[in-house]
Design an enzyme around this catalytic site. Structure first.
Site, PDB file in Angstrom:
ATOM      1  N   ASN A  48      38.678  43.705  33.894  1.00 19.23           N
ATOM      2  CA  ASN A  48      38.884  43.668  32.612  1.00 19.23           C
ATOM      3  C   ASN A  48      39.978  45.013  32.394  1.00 19.23           C
ATOM      4  OD1 ASN A  48      37.607  46.392  33.671  1.00 19.23           O
ATOM      5  ND2 ASN A  48      36.800  47.163  31.540  1.00 19.23           N
ATOM      6  N   CYS A  94      40.603  48.069  31.637  1.00 19.50           N
ATOM      7  CA  CYS A  94      40.799  49.515  32.385  1.00 19.50           C
ATOM      8  C   CYS A  94      40.340  49.396  33.654  1.00 19.50           C
ATOM      9  CB  CYS A  94      39.914  50.240  31.532  1.00 19.50           C
ATOM     10  SG  CYS A  94      40.407  50.584  29.857  1.00 19.50           S
ATOM     11  N   GLU A 125      37.630  49.021  35.359  1.00 21.57           N
ATOM     12  CA  GLU A 125      36.323  49.437  35.997  1.00 21.57           C
ATOM     13  C   GLU A 125      35.360  48.237  36.028  1.00 21.57           C
ATOM     14  OE1 GLU A 125      35.436  49.573  31.494  1.00 21.57           O
ATOM     15  OE2 GLU A 125      37.125  49.767  32.822  1.00 21.57           O
TER      16      GLU A 125
END
Length: 450
Positions: A265, A267, A269
């Site tokens: 995704n 970011c 994580e």
């Protein structure tokens, strides 16, 4: 009435407060927002009244913070997704497939989802395009198209569009990918990360040559350390690209037996398979400290266990009530029932316990707290499996044989062996920037106080 800092009030009013189309507020107070979420997310339960009360208690005073899509969308009646994170389907290496993928990205972003894409499947710049007598423009040129699309679409709930682009470390255009953001204004809607393999890292260690190839054709050979140095210099100079150790991710994935991951995704994580979706939420550790700043300061472990149990159940219900931009995303979410439970307020909690961030006491406390969260999450999901059923792709023998799952405590493994598990994956630490500001400006995620 919940009293918060003015910045928190502004964030709530701008991003999470439910309003009518003419701007008049439906949520009069933050407590109204909690009630809206609790009622909507309790709807799938056999006893919704009981669980509405439990969910409200968890949300009250910012003890548990669902991710922004849930805060703004749950119970709103809008056609939006409650999932923050998506990885899109593989991009076919032809014009029809490319623009079909672009359409899917636009539909997902329109509903508020952040997206990740692997552009490694597109042939490199200069490669022949059969049947049209032309050379390929390469994946970066199509990333520019995605970038323009993202700038055009305002994601649901006033959320700026967010995208992640990844590329394999052996793709012939990887050097151009590494340098892409040197050009002012280019690809500003993307985060960029290189997919680094174990084979590449061995080549770096051994100072070996590294081949850049596509579909069996080698386009260039260079020293692996030269390519690694280019990544490091770019990361130092302008903070991108990131590095994703993709082979390690797939080896440690509890669903190693039914999916292959090659993107994350926006970011980073959430490593996810094609059309993978995951929802996020964070336990606010700072709200669980007894006797803060005193020598007796400690985190209430019983309260933490109860809060995690309620949060996992609440997030599992999100999967049932959420809308999805694409049918493939709904299928993925319901087949595996991923949830990403993380933390925020870690630095503030450590300060309250008189532990210096990064010091020995802080590391010890953090390990204790995170292990307790993992234990409570997996035990709760196992109990939910006994009550509501396992995730559809659960295979007991293969799941329990996974490297990550084998590292769980024996009593957790015994519970899973007996009852199964409701959610294939359960924990993930997200950045929590905006929701931490909303939660009376608590320290963000697991970051220190800057």
């Amino acid at each position: 009435m919940t009293r918060v800092a003015s910045i928190s009030q502004q964030i709530w009013d701008m991003k999470y407060r439910l309003k009518r189309s003419d701007g008049r507020p439906v949520d009069k107070t933050i407590a109204d927002t909690w009630r809206r979420l609790a009622r909507f997310l309790a709807a799938p339960e056999n006893d919704p009244g009981f669980w509405e009360s439990r969910f409200y208690e968890a949300l009250e005073d910012f003890r548990f913070l669902p991710a922004g899509r849930i805060l703004s969308g749950a119970g709103s009646g809008r056609k939006v997704t409650l999932f923050n994170c998506f990885v899109m389907g593989d991009i076919a290496d032809d014009m029809t497939g490319i623009f079909e993928s672009l359409k899917e990205a636009a539909l997902t972003m329109q509903q508020g989802g952040g997206i990740g894409y692997d552009f490694s499947s597109l042939r490199p710049k200069g490669a022949p395009v059969n049947g049209v007598g032309a050379d390929a423009s390469g994946p970066l040129s199509f990333m520019d198209v995605w970038d323009a699309m993202c700038r055009t679409i305002m994601s649901a709930g006033s959320r700026r569009g967010a995208m992640m682009a990844v590329m394999r470390c052996d793709h012939p255009d990887i050097e151009a990918f590494i340098e892409a953001k040197r050009e002012p204004g280019r690809l500003r809607m993307f985060n960029l990360s290189a997919l680094v393999t174990d084979a590449f890292m061995r080549a770096v260690k051994e100072d070996a040559a590294w081949e850049l190839q596509f579909n069996g054709t080698t386009y260039k050979s260079l020293a692996a350390r030269e390519l690694w140095a280019k990544i490091m210099r770019a990361t130092y100079a302008y903070a991108e690209p990131g590095v994703i150790f993709i082979d390690r991710i797939n080896r440690l994935n509890p669903l190693y037996y039914c999916e292959h991951i090659h993107a994350t995704n926006p970011c980073g994580e959430q490593p996810l398979p094609p059309y993978g979706a995951c929802l996020l939420g964070s336990v606010n550790l700072a709200k669980l400290i007894d006797a803060p700043f005193s020598e007796q300061a400690r985190l209430d472990m019983n309260a933490l266990e109860r809060l995690v149990g309620t949060a996992v159940r609440m997030k599992d219900n999100v999967i049932e009530v959420s809308k999805f931009p694409l049918p493939n995303q709904e299928h993925e979410a319901k087949a595996k029932r991923r949830v990403g439970l993380g933390v925020t307020g870690l630095a503030d909690a450590l300060i309250m316990c008189r532990a210096r961030y990064g010091g020995r006491d802080a590391v010890r406390l953090t390990k204790t707290w995170m292990k307790a969260i993992r234990r409570a999450a997996y035990l709760t999901s196992s109990r939910l499996a006994a009550e509501k059923g396992v995730f559809p792709l659960y295979d007991a023998e293969k799941y329990l044989a996974g490297e990550t799952i084998k590292g769980l405590d024996e009593d957790i493994l015994a519970a899973i062996a007996e009852q199964g598990i409701r959610n294939a994956l359960l924990t993930s630490v997200a950045p929590t920037g905006t929701i931490s500001l909303f939660a009376d400006n608590v320290s963000s995620g697991l970051e220190p106080v800057f």
